[in-house]
Write a protein that holds these residues in place. Sequence first.
Motif, PDB file in Angstrom:
ATOM      1  N   TYR A  91      47.885   2.397 -14.527  1.00 32.84           N
ATOM      2  CA  TYR A  91      48.479   1.830 -13.907  1.00 32.84           C
ATOM      3  C   TYR A  91      47.726   0.603 -12.468  1.00 32.84           C
ATOM      4  O   TYR A  91      46.375   1.037 -12.212  1.00 32.84           O
ATOM      5  N   ASN A 143      44.256  -3.136  -7.433  1.00 34.49           N
ATOM      6  CA  ASN A 143      43.879  -1.558  -7.866  1.00 34.49           C
ATOM      7  C   ASN A 143      44.100  -1.582  -9.074  1.00 34.49           C
ATOM      8  O   ASN A 143      45.511  -1.433 -10.163  1.00 34.49           O
ATOM      9  N   PHE A 189      53.060   0.233  -7.371  1.00 33.90           N
ATOM     10  CA  PHE A 189      52.767   0.974  -8.492  1.00 33.90           C
ATOM     11  C   PHE A 189      53.134  -0.331  -9.497  1.00 33.90           C
ATOM     12  O   PHE A 189      54.739  -0.459  -9.239  1.00 33.90           O
ATOM     13  N   VAL A 238      50.055  -3.414  -6.066  1.00 33.33           N
ATOM     14  CA  VAL A 238      48.690  -3.346  -4.845  1.00 33.33           C
ATOM     15  C   VAL A 238      50.304  -4.010  -4.232  1.00 33.33           C
ATOM     16  O   VAL A 238      51.011  -2.778  -3.487  1.00 33.33           O
ATOM     17  N   TRP A 239      49.340  -4.244  -2.816  1.00 32.01           N
ATOM     18  CA  TRP A 239      50.449  -4.225  -1.573  1.00 32.01           C
ATOM     19  C   TRP A 239      51.728  -5.757  -1.884  1.00 32.01           C
ATOM     20  O   TRP A 239      51.641  -6.432  -2.069  1.00 32.01           O
ATOM     21  N   SER A 241      56.599  -4.227   2.528  1.00 31.06           N
ATOM     22  CA  SER A 241      55.343  -3.655   3.383  1.00 31.06           C
ATOM     23  C   SER A 241      54.985  -2.736   3.417  1.00 31.06           C
ATOM     24  O   SER A 241      54.539  -1.568   4.231  1.00 31.06           O
ATOM     25  N   GLY A 242      54.638  -2.179   1.787  1.00 27.16           N
ATOM     26  CA  GLY A 242      53.693  -0.576   1.586  1.00 27.16           C
ATOM     27  C   GLY A 242      53.607  -1.137   0.419  1.00 27.16           C
ATOM     28  O   GLY A 242      53.661  -2.706  -0.790  1.00 27.16           O
ATOM     29  N   PRO A 243      52.511  -0.413  -0.373  1.00 30.82           N
ATOM     30  CA  PRO A 243      51.835  -0.364  -2.116  1.00 30.82           C
ATOM     31  C   PRO A 243      53.140  -0.674  -2.759  1.00 30.82           C
ATOM     32  O   PRO A 243      53.598   0.632  -2.703  1.00 30.82           O
ATOM     33  N   TYR A 294      43.823   2.133 -11.473  1.00 30.99           N
ATOM     34  CA  TYR A 294      43.520   3.648 -11.842  1.00 30.99           C
ATOM     35  C   TYR A 294      43.684   3.795 -13.049  1.00 30.99           C
ATOM     36  O   TYR A 294      45.165   3.796 -13.542  1.00 30.99           O
ATOM     37  N   GLY A 335      54.683   0.404 -13.716  1.00 33.96           N
ATOM     38  CA  GLY A 335      54.982   1.052 -13.709  1.00 33.96           C
ATOM     39  C   GLY A 335      53.879   2.253 -15.224  1.00 33.96           C
ATOM     40  O   GLY A 335      54.836   2.784 -15.578  1.00 33.96           O
ATOM     41  N   TRP A 346      41.782  11.757  -4.387  1.00 32.09           N
ATOM     42  CA  TRP A 346      43.483  12.501  -4.652  1.00 32.09           C
ATOM     43  C   TRP A 346      43.544  14.108  -4.500  1.00 32.09           C
ATOM     44  O   TRP A 346      42.357  14.631  -5.020  1.00 32.09           O
ATOM     45  N   PRO A 374      45.270  10.626 -10.631  1.00 29.67           N
ATOM     46  CA  PRO A 374      44.365   9.375 -10.687  1.00 29.67           C
ATOM     47  C   PRO A 374      43.631   9.130 -10.625  1.00 29.67           C
ATOM     48  O   PRO A 374      43.004   9.714  -9.845  1.00 29.67           O
ATOM     49  N   TRP A 417      54.673   5.155  -4.580  1.00 28.65           N
ATOM     50  CA  TRP A 417      54.218   5.598  -3.314  1.00 28.65           C
ATOM     51  C   TRP A 417      55.372   5.572  -2.457  1.00 28.65           C
ATOM     52  O   TRP A 417      56.318   5.314  -2.211  1.00 28.65           O
ATOM     53  N   PRO A 470      46.249   0.155  -0.491  1.00 31.39           N
ATOM     54  CA  PRO A 470      46.354   1.018  -1.732  1.00 31.39           C
ATOM     55  C   PRO A 470      44.975   1.030  -2.366  1.00 31.39           C
ATOM     56  O   PRO A 470      44.429   0.842  -4.066  1.00 31.39           O
ATOM     57  N   HIS A 518      38.879  -1.528  -8.038  1.00 32.52           N
ATOM     58  CA  HIS A 518      38.975  -1.919  -7.247  1.00 32.52           C
ATOM     59  C   HIS A 518      38.816  -3.797  -6.564  1.00 32.52           C
ATOM     60  O   HIS A 518      37.964  -4.577  -6.991  1.00 32.52           O
ATOM     61  N   LEU A 548      40.040   6.397  -9.435  1.00 35.48           N
ATOM     62  CA  LEU A 548      40.191   4.884  -9.448  1.00 35.48           C
ATOM     63  C   LEU A 548      39.378   4.296 -10.334  1.00 35.48           C
ATOM     64  O   LEU A 548      38.361   4.276 -10.685  1.00 35.48           O
TER      65      LEU A 548
END
Lengths: 119, 110
Positions: B88, B35, B101, B91-92, B97-99, B37, B103, A109, B45, A47, A104, B50, B47
């Motif tokens: 993948y 979430n 992923f 999560v926040w 302060s961000g999502p 993907y 690996g 996309w 990717p 991200w 997220p 969720h 979804l």
Amino acid sequence: QVQLVQSGAELKKPGASVKVSCKASGYTFTNFFMHWVRQAPGQGLEWMGIINPSGGSTSHAQKFQGRVTMTRDTSTSTVYMEVSGLRSEDTAVYFCARSGTYYPHFDYWGQGTLVTVSS
Amino acid sequence: QSVVTQPPSASGTPGQRVTFSCSGSSSNIGSNIVNWYQQLPGTAPKLLIHSNNQRPSGVPDRFSGSKSGTSASLAVSGLQSEDEADYYCVVWDDSLSGPVFGGGTKLTVL
């Protein structure tokens, strides 16, 4: 139907900048956030940041602070992401992804834009 | 190194059930929704799950998600060849302060 269409592949030299676009259609542009996610060759998803098309506010992952600029043009429903000071490690596919919240939950996309950084 | 960990690979035969783990901490999985993907080769990717365990419209009920504490899991039952993809979790993270992923886990259908 919702579509996010990104600009084409780019080849850049180290130290240069690149600006990738993501044109949205099929929904009210200002009602959804837009995130940028990148994927280096053979690697996972990373991200990068988020822009709120409504007011233009942005937030970035710490590692991209100062190098990434996200903007939007509401007249064309397009968001842009510019990465400056490119290095070889920035070679990746860059995706835009829509979410209804700051979190997220990316329901649509773009197709991805390959940016190659090479001398 | 991501703060959210997934095993790099998994495999199964057609018809089998496989599970993928996603391990984090109190600042991410422990306090926020997860979430999942699916990324088929050469595509963006998609979804898959969720809000920890909810399937978007169109996702087969062979896919299911769960969360407990600081870990989450994705299960695929009745494995099919078209399930071969990278998976993948995201999560926040409150500290970042961000999502974030995971690996990613590459699923091979034998």
